[in-house]
Design a protein around this motif. Sequence first.
Motif, PDB file in Angstrom:
ATOM      1  N   GLY A  94       0.799  -1.274   0.084  1.00 43.66           N
ATOM      2  CA  GLY A  94      -0.011   0.082  -0.055  1.00 43.66           C
ATOM      3  C   GLY A  94       0.980   1.227   0.053  1.00 43.66           C
ATOM      4  N   THR A  95       0.235   2.498   0.588  1.00 42.47           N
ATOM      5  CA  THR A  95       1.097   3.561   0.250  1.00 42.47           C
ATOM      6  C   THR A  95       2.049   3.716   1.255  1.00 42.47           C
ATOM      7  OG1 THR A  95      -1.323   4.420   0.749  1.00 42.47           O
ATOM      8  CG2 THR A  95      -0.206   5.488  -0.786  1.00 42.47           C
ATOM      9  N   THR A  96       1.854   3.117   2.366  1.00 41.88           N
ATOM     10  CA  THR A  96       2.754   3.409   3.649  1.00 41.88           C
ATOM     11  C   THR A  96       3.967   2.489   3.641  1.00 41.88           C
ATOM     12  OG1 THR A  96       1.229   2.035   5.063  1.00 41.88           O
ATOM     13  CG2 THR A  96       1.285   4.578   5.123  1.00 41.88           C
ATOM     14  N   GLY A  97       4.294   1.760   2.531  1.00 42.99           N
ATOM     15  CA  GLY A  97       5.034   0.282   2.525  1.00 42.99           C
ATOM     16  C   GLY A  97       6.277   1.103   2.724  1.00 42.99           C
ATOM     17  N   LEU A  98       7.021   1.767   1.868  1.00 44.24           N
ATOM     18  CA  LEU A  98       8.245   2.229   1.965  1.00 44.24           C
ATOM     19  C   LEU A  98       8.592   2.942   3.373  1.00 44.24           C
ATOM     20  CD1 LEU A  98      10.533   2.161  -0.098  1.00 44.24           C
ATOM     21  CD2 LEU A  98      10.501   4.661  -0.373  1.00 44.24           C
ATOM     22  N   TYR A  99       7.612   3.668   3.729  1.00 48.90           N
ATOM     23  CA  TYR A  99       8.121   4.442   4.847  1.00 48.90           C
ATOM     24  C   TYR A  99       8.197   3.199   6.225  1.00 48.90           C
ATOM     25  CZ  TYR A  99       6.230   8.761   2.893  1.00 48.90           C
ATOM     26  OH  TYR A  99       5.992   9.620   2.137  1.00 48.90           O
ATOM     27  N   THR A 100       7.233   2.151   6.001  1.00 51.49           N
ATOM     28  CA  THR A 100       7.400   1.192   7.067  1.00 51.49           C
ATOM     29  C   THR A 100       8.683   0.508   6.804  1.00 51.49           C
ATOM     30  OG1 THR A 100       5.223   0.710   6.210  1.00 51.49           O
ATOM     31  CG2 THR A 100       5.872  -0.191   8.161  1.00 51.49           C
ATOM     32  N   PHE A 101       9.133   0.413   5.673  1.00 49.34           N
ATOM     33  CA  PHE A 101      10.355  -0.392   5.351  1.00 49.34           C
ATOM     34  C   PHE A 101      11.497   0.341   5.917  1.00 49.34           C
ATOM     35  CE2 PHE A 101      13.297  -3.116   2.931  1.00 49.34           C
ATOM     36  CZ  PHE A 101      14.372  -2.150   2.496  1.00 49.34           C
ATOM     37  N   PHE A 102      11.467   1.730   5.699  1.00 46.85           N
ATOM     38  CA  PHE A 102      12.719   2.398   6.174  1.00 46.85           C
ATOM     39  C   PHE A 102      12.533   2.679   7.565  1.00 46.85           C
ATOM     40  CE2 PHE A 102      14.634   3.568   2.483  1.00 46.85           C
ATOM     41  CZ  PHE A 102      13.811   4.418   1.577  1.00 46.85           C
ATOM     42  N   ALA A 103      11.584   2.698   8.283  1.00 48.70           N
ATOM     43  CA  ALA A 103      11.514   2.684   9.782  1.00 48.70           C
ATOM     44  C   ALA A 103      11.918   1.348  10.264  1.00 48.70           C
ATOM     45  CB  ALA A 103       9.880   2.958  10.193  1.00 48.70           C
ATOM     46  N   THR A 104      11.567   0.221   9.907  1.00 49.45           N
ATOM     47  CA  THR A 104      11.901  -1.005  10.284  1.00 49.45           C
ATOM     48  C   THR A 104      13.279  -1.210  10.202  1.00 49.45           C
ATOM     49  OG1 THR A 104      11.084  -1.962   7.952  1.00 49.45           O
ATOM     50  CG2 THR A 104       9.693  -2.114  10.013  1.00 49.45           C
ATOM     51  N   VAL A 105      13.867  -0.971   8.871  1.00 50.93           N
ATOM     52  CA  VAL A 105      15.481  -0.979   8.810  1.00 50.93           C
ATOM     53  C   VAL A 105      16.011  -0.016   9.506  1.00 50.93           C
ATOM     54  CG1 VAL A 105      16.881  -0.703   6.927  1.00 50.93           C
ATOM     55  CG2 VAL A 105      14.808  -2.081   6.344  1.00 50.93           C
ATOM     56  N   GLY A 106      15.617   1.268   9.732  1.00 51.28           N
ATOM     57  CA  GLY A 106      16.248   2.065  10.484  1.00 51.28           C
ATOM     58  C   GLY A 106      16.248   1.594  11.823  1.00 51.28           C
ATOM     59  N   THR A 107      15.393   1.125  12.674  1.00 51.44           N
ATOM     60  CA  THR A 107      15.322   0.465  13.789  1.00 51.44           C
ATOM     61  C   THR A 107      16.358  -0.668  14.191  1.00 51.44           C
ATOM     62  OG1 THR A 107      13.299  -0.540  13.407  1.00 51.44           O
ATOM     63  CG2 THR A 107      13.312   1.193  14.728  1.00 51.44           C
ATOM     64  N   MET A 108      16.515  -1.497  12.982  1.00 52.74           N
ATOM     65  CA  MET A 108      17.140  -2.611  12.954  1.00 52.74           C
ATOM     66  C   MET A 108      18.674  -2.001  12.854  1.00 52.74           C
ATOM     67  SD  MET A 108      19.250  -4.540  10.544  1.00 52.74           S
ATOM     68  CE  MET A 108      19.023  -4.545   8.987  1.00 52.74           C
ATOM     69  N   LEU A 109      19.193  -1.096  12.156  1.00 57.38           N
ATOM     70  CA  LEU A 109      20.261  -0.470  11.944  1.00 57.38           C
ATOM     71  C   LEU A 109      20.700   0.109  13.354  1.00 57.38           C
ATOM     72  CD1 LEU A 109      20.326   1.017   8.570  1.00 57.38           C
ATOM     73  CD2 LEU A 109      21.316  -0.983   9.004  1.00 57.38           C
ATOM     74  N   VAL A 110      19.844   0.746  14.073  1.00 56.65           N
ATOM     75  CA  VAL A 110      20.416   1.318  15.009  1.00 56.65           C
ATOM     76  C   VAL A 110      20.403   0.470  16.481  1.00 56.65           C
ATOM     77  CG1 VAL A 110      19.688   2.939  16.962  1.00 56.65           C
ATOM     78  CG2 VAL A 110      19.331   3.678  14.507  1.00 56.65           C
ATOM     79  N   SER A 111      19.496  -0.540  16.456  1.00 56.22           N
ATOM     80  CA  SER A 111      19.516  -1.360  17.424  1.00 56.22           C
ATOM     81  C   SER A 111      20.842  -2.459  17.559  1.00 56.22           C
ATOM     82  CB  SER A 111      18.185  -2.375  17.655  1.00 56.22           C
ATOM     83  OG  SER A 111      18.243  -3.231  16.700  1.00 56.22           O
ATOM     84  N   LYS A 112      21.092  -2.823  16.256  1.00 57.51           N
ATOM     85  CA  LYS A 112      22.141  -3.639  15.967  1.00 57.51           C
ATOM     86  C   LYS A 112      23.421  -2.878  15.942  1.00 57.51           C
ATOM     87  CE  LYS A 112      21.989  -7.749  14.230  1.00 57.51           C
ATOM     88  NZ  LYS A 112      21.709  -8.693  15.236  1.00 57.51           N
ATOM     89  N   GLU A 113      23.350  -1.606  15.992  1.00 56.11           N
ATOM     90  CA  GLU A 113      24.507  -0.604  16.169  1.00 56.11           C
ATOM     91  C   GLU A 113      25.283  -0.874  15.018  1.00 56.11           C
ATOM     92  OE1 GLU A 113      26.590  -0.391  20.040  1.00 56.11           O
ATOM     93  OE2 GLU A 113      25.366   1.512  19.760  1.00 56.11           O
TER      94      GLU A 113
END
Lengths: 107, 278
Positions: free
Chosen positions: B101-120
């Motif tokens: 849907g419309t929020t797909g890429l935003y969710t993708f960036f949010a999840t990938v961003g949290t993954m990157l920050v959490s795994k440092e």
Amino acid sequence: MAEQSGLAVHPKYYGAKIEPGMKLPGDTRLLRDVKLYEVPKWLMQRNWTPLGMYFSLKRIKWAVHSKWVRKRNHGGNFYAMLGISLGIFNYLCEYHRLKAERKRKYH
Amino acid sequence: MFSRLLANSGRRLISKNSPLCLRVINAQRYSNAAVVTQATNKVAVANAYPAQLKDWENFKMPGAPYDGMGPLPPLEEFDPKMARHYVIPEDWFQFLYPRTGTTGLYTFFATVGTMLVSKEFYIITPDSWYTLTLIAVCVTIAKLAGPSIRNFFEEARTDLFKALENVKAEDVAGLQELVDNIKLEQWRAGAQKLINDAKQVNLAMMLETEYLNRQATVVETIKRQLDYQVAVQKVDTELAHGHMVNWIEKKVMKTITPESQKATLASCIAQLNTMASK
């Protein structure tokens, strides 16, 4: 061939007459249209010679330019994207030096 | 031999201040082959760049390495909607739209961003504060001063074009006015045609009336002549008639005697008596 999206539209390669020495890749499907089990075969089919790699870089350059720069009254989108991508590339190059500044013990 | 060599060595004793005729003759005499070939080459090169390029689609630039280097179609107009938030291409959103849907890429960036920050993989350092402030400052400058800077450069680029277009527009307007004036004059000349037609009709009518008038005069004159003849004949007959009557009356009066008068009187009385008795 040039009508598909994703391919750079420059008359030198995709014009009415193609130079005899310059050959296009035989499989011109987009990577999103290649099935997963065909990907190794597709990879082996690409031109991995230095000249082939140079041509691929040229194609990438012409694709990006045709889409973002070679337009009337284009904006700074290309330059902003270029800056961000260069920043990310620099971060990737410097990551092993930043590992010492990590705060968490376990990841 | 040496004198001939000297004579034909090409050393010119004529300068630019010499008379033109002498300079022409000298040039014709001492013209070099290289100059001639240069002139012909210049002519050949000049024709490769014709002043009026009619077949521009098939024009091949001299010295061009490949076909298709010629005049290309004009570039497309840039659509700012191709990039969302100025840096993210719209194609990436459309790639994920069928599945998310419309929020797909935003969710993708949010999840990938949290993954990157959490795994440092993305490490929070003092530099990250600098990057955020840099992004904020760039965005504010772009939003506040961007359009004005863009307009400044656009005006600097297009002032000349606009001036030229205005010149062209003024010329076109003047010519259009000229064309309108010519059409007006043609229309006015058409009005003259109507006047001429009316005059022709008038003339025809006048001719007709004149013709009829003259016809009537002709008839009248002939009638008058004939009437004269008739009147003359009448007068003649009247004269003859009167003369004859007078002559007869005279003759008759001569024959009338008193005896005959009495006799006739008596017969008349007798007749009257017979008629009265009936």
